[in-house]
Each structure stands twice: as structure tokens, then as C-alpha cells.
Write a protein that holds these residues in place. Structure first.
Motif, PDB file in Angstrom:
ATOM      1  N   MET A 123       0.820  -1.204   0.000  1.00 35.34           N
ATOM      2  CA  MET A 123       0.000   0.000   0.000  1.00 35.34           C
ATOM      3  C   MET A 123       0.861   1.263   0.000  1.00 35.34           C
ATOM      4  SD  MET A 123      -3.133  -1.173   2.454  1.00 35.34           S
ATOM      5  CE  MET A 123      -4.165   0.201   2.036  1.00 35.34           C
ATOM      6  N   GLU A 124       0.380   2.257  -0.753  1.00 40.26           N
ATOM      7  CA  GLU A 124       1.049   3.559  -0.804  1.00 40.26           C
ATOM      8  C   GLU A 124       0.763   4.313   0.479  1.00 40.26           C
ATOM      9  OE1 GLU A 124       3.420   5.767  -1.392  1.00 40.26           O
ATOM     10  OE2 GLU A 124       3.115   5.416  -3.554  1.00 40.26           O
ATOM     11  N   LYS A 125       1.670   5.194   0.865  1.00 44.11           N
ATOM     12  CA  LYS A 125       1.479   6.025   2.055  1.00 44.11           C
ATOM     13  C   LYS A 125       0.268   6.932   1.844  1.00 44.11           C
ATOM     14  CE  LYS A 125       6.334   6.218   3.296  1.00 44.11           C
ATOM     15  NZ  LYS A 125       7.359   6.231   2.256  1.00 44.11           N
ATOM     16  N   PRO A 126      -0.585   7.073   2.865  1.00 44.80           N
ATOM     17  CA  PRO A 126      -1.779   7.910   2.732  1.00 44.80           C
ATOM     18  C   PRO A 126      -1.473   9.347   2.309  1.00 44.80           C
ATOM     19  CG  PRO A 126      -1.902   6.618   4.739  1.00 44.80           C
ATOM     20  CD  PRO A 126      -0.532   6.389   4.166  1.00 44.80           C
ATOM     21  N   GLU A 127      -0.365   9.907   2.803  1.00 46.37           N
ATOM     22  CA  GLU A 127      -0.046  11.284   2.445  1.00 46.37           C
ATOM     23  C   GLU A 127       0.330  11.425   0.969  1.00 46.37           C
ATOM     24  OE1 GLU A 127       3.609   9.530   4.600  1.00 46.37           O
ATOM     25  OE2 GLU A 127       1.436   9.490   4.870  1.00 46.37           O
TER      26      GLU A 127
END
Length: 142
Positions: A123-127
Motif C-alpha cells: 500500500m502507498e502512504k496515505p499522504e
């Protein structure tokens, strides 16, 4: 025999607001949001609100609104990321690589010499997703 649509799939939950997403576009028929496991910078999913497993069982009336938004998002991601091109992908059933059984179209900005990353489950970082979503929303607004 075709499988029945499962209203508990992750995209149905996103559409109902049960799971958060970085939405970049929404109208009466379609939602576009950031892919949390992107194959490239700006990877966006375009999803009809109408329930269907994939293109094989969708109501044909779904396609006009869906692909109108796919085009709109493709133009926006190309502009937002100054991409060289855009890959549009759509998968139907397990043999094709479909893993979420709600009709959806992948829109991925592409850059010369940069291969797609695997859809690995990382998963990609939320930011990062939020920043990319802001860029796409800005491009859609112009």
C-alpha cells in the motif's frame, strides 16, 4: 454459470463510504479514487455506482457515463503528472487478473522508460495518495 455480484466487495464498501478513499471525482453514476496499491504515480480507479461484477454482466447503460469519466480522468492525470501517456486497463474474471469483483477501470499515467510496478499488495502512504489526489482534482477543475 456467472457468479452473483457481492455487495460486500471492497469497492462497494468504498462507494457506500464504509472504507475511506481519496476521491478525485464523483457524479450521480461514477466515482474515481486513488488506487491504494498503485502501479504508477497517479494510478486512479474509475468505478460505476451501479453494481456489476465486471464488463460481462454490466448493464450497457453503465458504459456511457463510466467511459466518459475514464476519458476525463485520463486527460486530468496526464496533465497533473506531466505524463507522456496514459494506460487504461480493465479486467474481467480471475483468468484476466481481476481481483475485486465490482466493475472498475484503471487509469495510470505513464512515463517513457518507466515500467508499471506490480500490483503487489504494497500500500502507498496515505499522504502520497492525498497529494496525488489533490493534483488530479486541480487538473480536473481547470
Amino acid at each position: 454459470m456467472a457468479e452473483a455480484y457481492d455487495p460486500g466487495n471492497i469497492f462497494a464498501k468504498i462507494l457506500r463510504g464504509e472504507i475511506p478513499s481519496q476521491r478525485v471525482y464523483e457524479d450521480d453514476a461514477v466515482v474515481a479514487f486513488m488506487d491504494v496499491m498503485p502501479q504508477g504515480t497517479g494510478h486512479t480507479l474509475v468505478v460505476p455506482k451501479a453494481p456489476s461484477r465486471n464488463i460481462l454482466d454490466a448493464d450497457p447503460a453503465t458504459f456511457g457515463p463510466l467511459f466518459g469519466v475514464v476519458q476525463k480522468v485520463a486527460v486530468a492525470v496526464k496533465k497533473a503528472f506531466d505524463a507522456d501517456g496514459v494506460t487504461i486497463m480493465q479486467f474481467n474474471e480471475p483468468a484476466s487478473g481481476q481481483t475485486v469483483y465490482h466493475l472498475h477501470v484503471h487509469v495510470v499515467p505513464r512515463f517513457e522508460g518507466v515500467p508499471l510496478k506490480p500490483h503487489s499488495g504494497q500500500m502507498e502512504k496515505p499522504e502520497v495518495l492525498a497529494e496525488n489526489a489533490n493534483k488530479i482534482r486541480a487538473a480536473l477543475g481547470s
